[in-house]
Design an enzyme around this catalytic site. Sequence first.
Site, PDB file in Angstrom:
ATOM      1  N   ALA A   1      -3.340   1.077  -1.431  1.00 39.80           N
ATOM      2  CA  ALA A   1      -3.023   0.263  -0.257  1.00 39.80           C
ATOM      3  C   ALA A   1      -4.122   0.468   0.788  1.00 39.80           C
ATOM      4  CB  ALA A   1      -1.678   0.678   0.325  1.00 39.80           C
ATOM      5  N   LYS A   2      -4.142  -0.311   1.818  1.00 40.18           N
ATOM      6  CA  LYS A   2      -5.050  -0.095   2.953  1.00 40.18           C
ATOM      7  C   LYS A   2      -4.501  -0.853   4.142  1.00 40.18           C
ATOM      8  CE  LYS A   2      -9.143   1.945   3.528  1.00 40.18           C
ATOM      9  NZ  LYS A   2      -9.583   3.131   2.767  1.00 40.18           N
TER      10      LYS A   2
END
Length: 411
Positions: free
Chosen positions: A101-102
């Site tokens: 994720a980011k």
Amino acid sequence: MRSIEATSAYFEQAANQLDLSESMRRLLLTAKREVQVQVPVELDSGEIATFIGYRVQHNAARGPMKGGLRYHPQVDLDEVRALAALMTWKTAVVDIPYGGAKGGIAIDPHQHSARERERITRRFVDVIHDLVGPDHDIPAPDLGTSATEMAWFMSQYSHYHGFAPACVTGKPVEYHGIAGREEATGRGVGILTLKLLSRLGLRAPGTTVAVQGFGNVGSHAALFLKSAECRIVAVSDASGGLYRADGIDVLELSRYQHAHDGRVVGFPGADGIDNRELLALDVDVLIPAALGGVLTAANADAVRARAIVEGANAPVEPDADAMLTERGVTVLPDILANAGGVTASWFEWVQNRQHYRWGIDRVRQELDRILGEGFEQVWQLAQSRQVSLRTAAYMLGVGRVARATVLGGME
Ligand code: NAD
């Protein structure tokens, strides 16, 4: 080149080698969820400012999604999307039980007081707390954020969900963080550089190294390699660079930097060098540890290093990567080279969940073991399939995610 184009190009090279179907490629390249949120905050002046925040949850087939939270004026969905995918492949290469994720908020953190940054962080958590969590998506520090923002994150998240130190990693040691997390990415770059040198038949003592970026990653990598008797002949940061043929005392430089507003320029006993010259130095190892996209088709031919170890995310664009590989320059790719940070984040999460503390020696020992195993697997695959280390690393990561995706019923 847009970040997403670079990561997709590397993905396709591996997908071709793995003979993945078009439908599997599409599934793996599509993020599970992308959110863009409004973050309205009262500034110190009393004025209301509205910021845009992002969180991209790319893939959860191998575990809770993991990835940084960056504060930078140029953060946008395209960049966050590319970096989220990179995290999926990175956690898979070193085989830690996470997805990718980011996230980010489009602000210039230097333009805001600590109180404003705290309000922005807490407000962001107010908006996204239902989408993240210890078993779901675990942020960490990234560009423009630090342990302090992670403490605010955990504190705000805990208002909604009860005591939850494992909801975020990279926290201060005094606030549920762990010793050894801060140094882990740079130390990991150093550990992997030594493993690469050994495979290339080079001995660490006297090996020449140039490091672009003397921040968290670059400085810890340089300090580790110096302790292994490598010769750090050049370093740079945003203020400029330094060169000294018989080696820079990076421990002294680190002290100098702390006393001089975080800058390396002006350090006594070294000559000035600009970033263009640093990238073209005749050294054994070049470590770009500052920004993405620093080696492109326009300057790759000037590189004279024997090996490049990608401390930063995506410092080598695909055209440059092909040119370097063609010329026999060995590139250790970001998804392996800088995986020490997320590996130590996993250690922090494990300890938070167990309400237990390891000593620093155990953190370092486990880091060495996990990165060492990842390196050997990538090296062996590159040899057996006669592909670059980057393609081998992507093959290993993408292959693991593809198998887990099928086993988990298209998770
Ligand atoms: P940092 O902010 O601590 O350091 C960045 C360094 O780069 C600073 O010394 C800065 O002055 C320098 N820099 C900026 N612009 C430059 C330029 N034009 N030329 C030369 N130097 C320049 O950041 P960091 O945490 O060390 O991260 C560096 C890179 O590593 C980023 O690409 C980041 O995404 C990646 N990374 C970091 C971690 C981590 O745990 N910190 C983990 C994985 C990847």
